[in-house]
Write a protein that holds these residues in place. Structure first.
Motif, PDB file in Angstrom:
ATOM      1  N   LYS A 174       0.785  -0.940  -0.356  1.00 29.96           N
ATOM      2  CA  LYS A 174       0.398  -0.087  -0.138  1.00 29.96           C
ATOM      3  C   LYS A 174       0.497   0.735   0.177  1.00 29.96           C
ATOM      4  O   LYS A 174       0.242   1.976  -0.921  1.00 29.96           O
ATOM      5  CB  LYS A 174      -0.849  -0.027   1.141  1.00 29.96           C
ATOM      6  CG  LYS A 174      -1.873   1.121   1.046  1.00 29.96           C
ATOM      7  CD  LYS A 174      -2.469   1.217   2.278  1.00 29.96           C
ATOM      8  CE  LYS A 174      -3.981   1.938   2.634  1.00 29.96           C
ATOM      9  NZ  LYS A 174      -4.311   1.946   3.524  1.00 29.96           N
ATOM     10  N   MET A 200      -0.450  -2.630  -6.097  1.00 21.02           N
ATOM     11  CA  MET A 200      -2.455  -1.989  -5.547  1.00 21.02           C
ATOM     12  C   MET A 200      -2.933  -3.419  -6.429  1.00 21.02           C
ATOM     13  O   MET A 200      -3.897  -3.736  -4.637  1.00 21.02           O
ATOM     14  CB  MET A 200      -2.870  -1.207  -6.915  1.00 21.02           C
ATOM     15  CG  MET A 200      -2.674   0.184  -7.069  1.00 21.02           C
ATOM     16  SD  MET A 200      -3.350   1.533  -5.801  1.00 21.02           S
ATOM     17  CE  MET A 200      -4.691   1.391  -6.025  1.00 21.02           C
ATOM     18  N   ASN A 205      -6.406  -3.936  -3.740  1.00 15.66           N
ATOM     19  CA  ASN A 205      -7.538  -3.242  -4.016  1.00 15.66           C
ATOM     20  C   ASN A 205      -7.644  -3.741  -5.289  1.00 15.66           C
ATOM     21  O   ASN A 205      -6.675  -3.115  -6.096  1.00 15.66           O
ATOM     22  CB  ASN A 205      -5.998  -1.763  -3.509  1.00 15.66           C
ATOM     23  CG  ASN A 205      -6.648  -0.528  -4.152  1.00 15.66           C
ATOM     24  OD1 ASN A 205      -8.313  -0.390  -4.870  1.00 15.66           O
ATOM     25  ND2 ASN A 205      -6.182   0.338  -3.390  1.00 15.66           N
ATOM     26  N   SER A 207      -9.926  -1.805  -6.073  1.00 12.96           N
ATOM     27  CA  SER A 207     -11.128  -0.701  -7.044  1.00 12.96           C
ATOM     28  C   SER A 207     -10.063  -0.638  -9.079  1.00 12.96           C
ATOM     29  O   SER A 207      -9.443  -0.764  -8.508  1.00 12.96           O
ATOM     30  CB  SER A 207     -10.826   0.601  -6.540  1.00 12.96           C
ATOM     31  OG  SER A 207      -9.687   0.954  -5.816  1.00 12.96           O
TER      32      SER A 207
END
Length: 278
Positions: A174, A200, A205, A207
């Motif tokens: 992160k 990521m 993550n 998204s």
């Protein structure tokens, strides 16, 4: 490239460990190679008595140790460090005289190098040795714009990328992703972009990436497939199989087999570490 002579040489019973990298040195060849290639990471230890005693007692090089002791009477600081390196590298079978003279010229020229440039080179040396925390501290100071560490604007993107590498090892996906993203925005570099997306995804993550980042869904899909391929390859590797065997020995109540396997893996890792840092 230094000339390597095929001959028997003294091997230290007790290695000397350089302070900054913790690299263990067992032979004269290893010592000369380390000094030649890692001068920026050396400290005043090259002329400290503990090192000189090791040079005498373990490598049986009393002449060089005595020359360095005499040199200390006339030099100090960086000049003493360069002179000590000169004494070690000259008059041996590993480096030709012209190579040593070129090395000494480089070190003396560094007296005129700006603090920022010198800091960048030192951070890169730390990074090459896997000293991620130390390298990261220097990169942070450079990017903060500290007075003595002022850097050219075009260098900032590369430094930010390297800081991402450091934080990947010290703080995780992160935190590293933020630095790789910043580096990509500054330079548009493909490697920074790739590392950003990798961090990521590996950090969990999932998204969607913003359109402003110029990262297409097809690109992200390609990185996902790359991660899956790597996992499949690791799953079929010898290293993975050996670790699975250790796990099975532990879970099936075979402590002797488990401990023997652990010892073998540790010895293997030690040999790899010595090979990479010699």
């Amino acid at each position: 490239m230094g000339i390597l002579i095929a001959c028997e040489e003294n091997k230290a019973k007790l290695p000397y460990r350089f302070k900054v990298t913790d690299t263990g040195i067992y032979t004269a060849e290893e010592l000369f190679y380390y000094v030649y290639h890692n001068f920026l990471l050396l400290t005043d230890e090259l002329y400290e008595e503990a090192f000189l005693m090791w040079l005498e007692k373990e490598l049986f090089l009393p002449e060089k140790a005595e020359k360095i002791r005499e040199m200390k009477k006339n030099y100090s600081g960086y000049d003493a460090q360069v002179e000590a390196a000169s004494i070690l590298l000259l008059d041996n079978s590993y480096y030709q005289e012209e190579e040593v003279q070129e090395f000494l010229l480089r070190q003396n020229e560094r007296k005129n190098v700006s603090p920022g440039e010198l800091a960048v080179k030192k951070a890169e040396s730390f990074l090459q040795h896997g000293r991620y925390f130390e390298a990261g501290m220097i990169y942070e100071s450079l990017l903060a714009g500290d007075g003595m560490y002022a850097v050219l604007k075009e260098e900032a993107g590369r430094i930010r990328h390297n800081l991402g590498v450091c934080r990947l090892h010290t703080e995780g996906f992160k935190r590293a992703a933020k630095d790789f993203k910043a580096a990509y925005e500054m330079t548009g570099g493909e490697e920074s972009k790739r590392q950003y997306v990798l961090c990521m995804l590996l950090g969990g993550n999932e998204s969607t990436f913003g359109a402003e980042e110029s990262i297409s869904e097809a690109y992200v899909k390609g990185i996902r497939e790359e991660i899956q391929d790597s996992l499949l390859q690791y799953g079929s590797s010898d290293e993975y199989k050996k670790l699975e065997e250790l796990k099975e020995a532990r879970d099936s109540g075979k402590p002797a087999d488990f401990l023997q396997g652990v010892r073998e893996r540790l010895e293997s890792y030690k040999q790899e570490y010595r090979s990479e840092n010699s």
